[in-house]
Design a protein around this motif. Structure first.
Motif, PDB file in Angstrom:
ATOM      1  N   THR A   1     -35.930 -37.016  -0.777  1.00 35.23           N
ATOM      2  CA  THR A   1     -37.047 -37.820  -1.592  1.00 35.23           C
ATOM      3  C   THR A   1     -38.320 -37.740  -1.031  1.00 35.23           C
ATOM      4  O   THR A   1     -39.414 -37.774  -1.524  1.00 35.23           O
ATOM      5  CB  THR A   1     -36.505 -39.319  -1.724  1.00 35.23           C
ATOM      6  OG1 THR A   1     -35.256 -39.345  -2.356  1.00 35.23           O
ATOM      7  CG2 THR A   1     -37.456 -40.102  -2.559  1.00 35.23           C
TER       8      THR A   1
ATOM      9  N   SER B   1     -38.597 -47.299 -12.761  1.00 36.29           N
ATOM     10  CA  SER B   1     -39.728 -46.502 -13.405  1.00 36.29           C
ATOM     11  C   SER B   1     -40.155 -46.668 -14.821  1.00 36.29           C
ATOM     12  O   SER B   1     -41.049 -46.213 -15.336  1.00 36.29           O
ATOM     13  CB  SER B   1     -39.371 -44.794 -13.229  1.00 36.29           C
ATOM     14  OG  SER B   1     -38.986 -44.393 -12.088  1.00 36.29           O
TER      15      SER B   1
ATOM     16  N   PHE C   1     -36.660 -39.842 -11.237  1.00 36.43           N
ATOM     17  CA  PHE C   1     -36.127 -40.447  -9.819  1.00 36.43           C
ATOM     18  C   PHE C   1     -34.987 -40.926  -9.738  1.00 36.43           C
ATOM     19  O   PHE C   1     -34.280 -41.097 -10.945  1.00 36.43           O
ATOM     20  CB  PHE C   1     -37.120 -41.422  -9.620  1.00 36.43           C
ATOM     21  CG  PHE C   1     -38.382 -40.956  -9.163  1.00 36.43           C
ATOM     22  CD1 PHE C   1     -38.925 -40.394  -7.880  1.00 36.43           C
ATOM     23  CD2 PHE C   1     -39.680 -41.090 -10.059  1.00 36.43           C
ATOM     24  CE1 PHE C   1     -40.158 -39.875  -7.389  1.00 36.43           C
ATOM     25  CE2 PHE C   1     -40.952 -40.548  -9.760  1.00 36.43           C
ATOM     26  CZ  PHE C   1     -40.931 -40.000  -8.380  1.00 36.43           C
ATOM     27  N   GLN C   2     -34.037 -41.516  -8.667  1.00 35.20           N
ATOM     28  CA  GLN C   2     -32.738 -41.675  -8.642  1.00 35.20           C
ATOM     29  C   GLN C   2     -32.631 -43.232  -9.150  1.00 35.20           C
ATOM     30  O   GLN C   2     -31.422 -43.534  -9.405  1.00 35.20           O
ATOM     31  CB  GLN C   2     -32.326 -41.689  -7.019  1.00 35.20           C
ATOM     32  CG  GLN C   2     -33.318 -42.347  -6.203  1.00 35.20           C
ATOM     33  CD  GLN C   2     -32.722 -41.953  -4.830  1.00 35.20           C
ATOM     34  OE1 GLN C   2     -31.568 -42.108  -4.595  1.00 35.20           O
ATOM     35  NE2 GLN C   2     -33.672 -41.672  -3.948  1.00 35.20           N
ATOM     36  N   GLU C   3     -33.753 -43.938  -9.337  1.00 33.74           N
ATOM     37  CA  GLU C   3     -33.605 -45.556  -9.769  1.00 33.74           C
ATOM     38  C   GLU C   3     -34.543 -45.558 -11.016  1.00 33.74           C
ATOM     39  O   GLU C   3     -35.803 -46.008 -11.233  1.00 33.74           O
ATOM     40  CB  GLU C   3     -34.152 -46.217  -8.581  1.00 33.74           C
ATOM     41  CG  GLU C   3     -33.540 -46.405  -7.527  1.00 33.74           C
ATOM     42  CD  GLU C   3     -32.125 -46.943  -7.784  1.00 33.74           C
ATOM     43  OE1 GLU C   3     -31.775 -47.582  -8.670  1.00 33.74           O
ATOM     44  OE2 GLU C   3     -31.348 -46.762  -6.646  1.00 33.74           O
TER      45      GLU C   3
ATOM     46  N   VAL D   1     -40.676 -35.305 -13.008  1.00 31.82           N
ATOM     47  CA  VAL D   1     -39.688 -36.016 -12.092  1.00 31.82           C
ATOM     48  C   VAL D   1     -38.932 -36.890 -12.704  1.00 31.82           C
ATOM     49  O   VAL D   1     -39.249 -37.675 -13.540  1.00 31.82           O
ATOM     50  CB  VAL D   1     -40.693 -36.526 -11.071  1.00 31.82           C
ATOM     51  CG1 VAL D   1     -39.530 -36.945  -9.615  1.00 31.82           C
ATOM     52  CG2 VAL D   1     -41.610 -35.458 -10.513  1.00 31.82           C
TER      53      VAL D   1
ATOM     54  N   VAL E   1     -39.916 -34.479  -2.308  1.00 31.77           N
ATOM     55  CA  VAL E   1     -40.295 -34.682  -3.751  1.00 31.77           C
ATOM     56  C   VAL E   1     -41.463 -35.303  -3.806  1.00 31.77           C
ATOM     57  O   VAL E   1     -42.569 -34.923  -4.623  1.00 31.77           O
ATOM     58  CB  VAL E   1     -39.047 -35.451  -4.392  1.00 31.77           C
ATOM     59  CG1 VAL E   1     -39.706 -35.802  -5.917  1.00 31.77           C
ATOM     60  CG2 VAL E   1     -37.786 -34.759  -4.554  1.00 31.77           C
ATOM     61  N   LYS E   2     -41.693 -36.695  -3.235  1.00 32.49           N
ATOM     62  CA  LYS E   2     -42.884 -37.183  -2.966  1.00 32.49           C
ATOM     63  C   LYS E   2     -44.180 -36.597  -2.461  1.00 32.49           C
ATOM     64  O   LYS E   2     -45.344 -36.718  -3.020  1.00 32.49           O
ATOM     65  CB  LYS E   2     -43.082 -38.679  -2.328  1.00 32.49           C
ATOM     66  CG  LYS E   2     -41.924 -39.791  -3.238  1.00 32.49           C
ATOM     67  CD  LYS E   2     -41.787 -40.895  -2.355  1.00 32.49           C
ATOM     68  CE  LYS E   2     -40.796 -42.060  -3.179  1.00 32.49           C
ATOM     69  NZ  LYS E   2     -40.857 -43.333  -2.516  1.00 32.49           N
TER      70      LYS E   2
ATOM     71  N   SER F   1     -30.193 -37.358 -10.011  1.00 35.00           N
ATOM     72  CA  SER F   1     -30.221 -37.853 -11.302  1.00 35.00           C
ATOM     73  C   SER F   1     -28.720 -37.971 -12.081  1.00 35.00           C
ATOM     74  O   SER F   1     -28.798 -38.930 -13.060  1.00 35.00           O
ATOM     75  CB  SER F   1     -30.903 -37.065 -12.400  1.00 35.00           C
ATOM     76  OG  SER F   1     -30.508 -35.716 -12.336  1.00 35.00           O
TER      77      SER F   1
ATOM     78  N   ASP G   1     -34.176 -35.973  -9.019  1.00 38.89           N
ATOM     79  CA  ASP G   1     -34.005 -36.630  -8.019  1.00 38.89           C
ATOM     80  C   ASP G   1     -32.682 -37.514  -7.946  1.00 38.89           C
ATOM     81  O   ASP G   1     -32.825 -38.697  -8.236  1.00 38.89           O
ATOM     82  CB  ASP G   1     -35.130 -37.423  -7.363  1.00 38.89           C
ATOM     83  CG  ASP G   1     -34.979 -38.177  -5.776  1.00 38.89           C
ATOM     84  OD1 ASP G   1     -33.757 -38.030  -5.132  1.00 38.89           O
ATOM     85  OD2 ASP G   1     -35.764 -38.755  -5.351  1.00 38.89           O
TER      86      ASP G   1
END
Length: 363
Positions: free
Chosen positions: A47, A101, A95-97, A93, A50-51, A186, A184
């Motif tokens: 992560t 978002s 994200f995993q959460e 993107v 990615v950021k 997903s 990320d």
């Protein structure tokens, strides 16, 4: 030219009295139309990579790289507005959460419509433009497998199941028709049928829209289903990378082999009710990183030489960073610190090992 080119990406965290390298010399490229997977345990730095790409790190964290470019443009030298324009249109993107978002106070329909770029709305009058935005939003939901669009567009984020939230985030990411989609983790927490739908969707977008995908996940089964190439991260470092077929058939790094051994589906000889294979120990904390190879304290093949930092080597496009790689023949002079392993010159393997030549032809 690679769409995304990263070489020796290093992330520095300045703490009280010391500087920590959360990422160290991470290197990989993403070609146009390629699906690349980033894999590693939790805490391996996926992560953070990615950021660093999208510029979402805190200002007091320092990022350095020999190259961090998108289509040849240096992302580190861009100002905020230039970086924002690329992230808005070119790189999306997921994200995993997903719930973190989404705005909890706004209905999903409004949030999806807001993510659609103005240039995609061609109608002249405002009532026609609103209708067109809704039609585009509905089409995006259908594209990711959501049929009850009215129900979910009139809902708030807290009313959504996790799998629907993830699909909606994918739909919003696709609204700008990006060149690169970064997923990320997903598919985390999805049922197998829903996960299959999402993976098929990503594959379809890759084939029909030539969408390049950076797929970040722990799920090796999902990765091997859709990815063309894999980059393996451990404790903030790139330890191995190459084609999926090559890594599955002959992993060179002990950590990659441990990851594959931990998945029962890859163990054809595994008997029913057999104990699962697991690498002993855990990823070290950033404050207490081991000297040399960061896998050393957990590696079953560790030797004295592992206190030195291994260099990245390459065999026919298969890159690895290990003093004692697996599945390679002995060659050259013996290491005086160990009677079992010898120094190996990867340049010679193409000539002296016919098996590698045969595998390369198969790939």
């Amino acid at each position: 030219m690679a769409l995304l080119d990263i070489k020796n990406l290093t992330l520095y965290l300045d703490g009280p009295g010391e500087t920590i390298k959360a990422l160290e010399k991470v290197t990989f490229t993403l070609q146009e139309g390629e699906i690349k997977a980033l894999v590693g345990e939790s805490g391996s730095g996926k992560t953070l990579v990615v950021k660093a790409i999208i510029g979402a790190l805190p200002e007091h964290w320092r990022v350095k790289a020999d190259r961090l470019t998108y289509k040849g443009q240096d992302l580190l030298k861009m100002n905020y507005e230039q970086r924002r324009q690329i992230m808005r249109r070119e790189i999306a993107v997921v994200f995993q959460e997903p719930t973190s978002s989404l705005d909890p106070s706004v209905k999903l329909g409004e949030q999806i419509q807001e993510s659609i770029p103005d240039e995609f709305v061609t109608k002249k009058w405002f009532w026609e433009r609103n209708k067109q935005r809704k039609e585009i939003a509905t089409g995006l939901l259908h594209k990711v497998g959501i049929r009850e669009h009215d129900r979910w567009m009139n809902s708030y984020p807290y009313q959504l199941p996790a799998d629907v939230s993830q699909k909606i985030m994918i739909a919003m990411a696709l609204a700008s028709e990006p060149r690169i989609l970064i997923a990320d983790d997903s598919t985390r927490g999805m049922e197998s049928t829903t996960k299959t739908q999402v993976l098929k969707l990503l594959l379809k977008l890759n084939k029909t829209k030539n969408l390049s995908i950076l797929f970040v996940s722990h799920d090796l089964l999902a990765i091997t289903t859709i990815a063309d190439t894999i980059t393996v991260l451990y404790c903030g470092q790139t330890v191995e990378s190459g084609k999926v077929k090559s890594l599955l058939k002959r992993p060179l790094h002990p950590y990659t082999k441990a990851l594959l051994d931990s998945v029962p589906s890859f163990q054809s000889a595994l008997k029913t009710k057999s104990p699962l294979t697991a690498l002993s120990g855990t990823i070290p904390s950033l404050q207490h990183l081991p000297a040399g190879c960061r896998l050393g304290p957990r590696c079953p093949n560790a030797r004295k030489k592992c206190v030195q930092v291994p260099i990245m080597r390459s065999i026919q496009g298969h890159n690895y960073s290990c003093h004692y790689p697996l599945h390679l023949p002995k060659a050259g002079k013996k290491d005086p610190t160990d009677d079992k392993f010898g120094e190996q010159d990867p340049i010679k393997f193409n000539l002296i090992n016919p098996a590698l030549e045969e595998d390369s032809a198969d790939d």
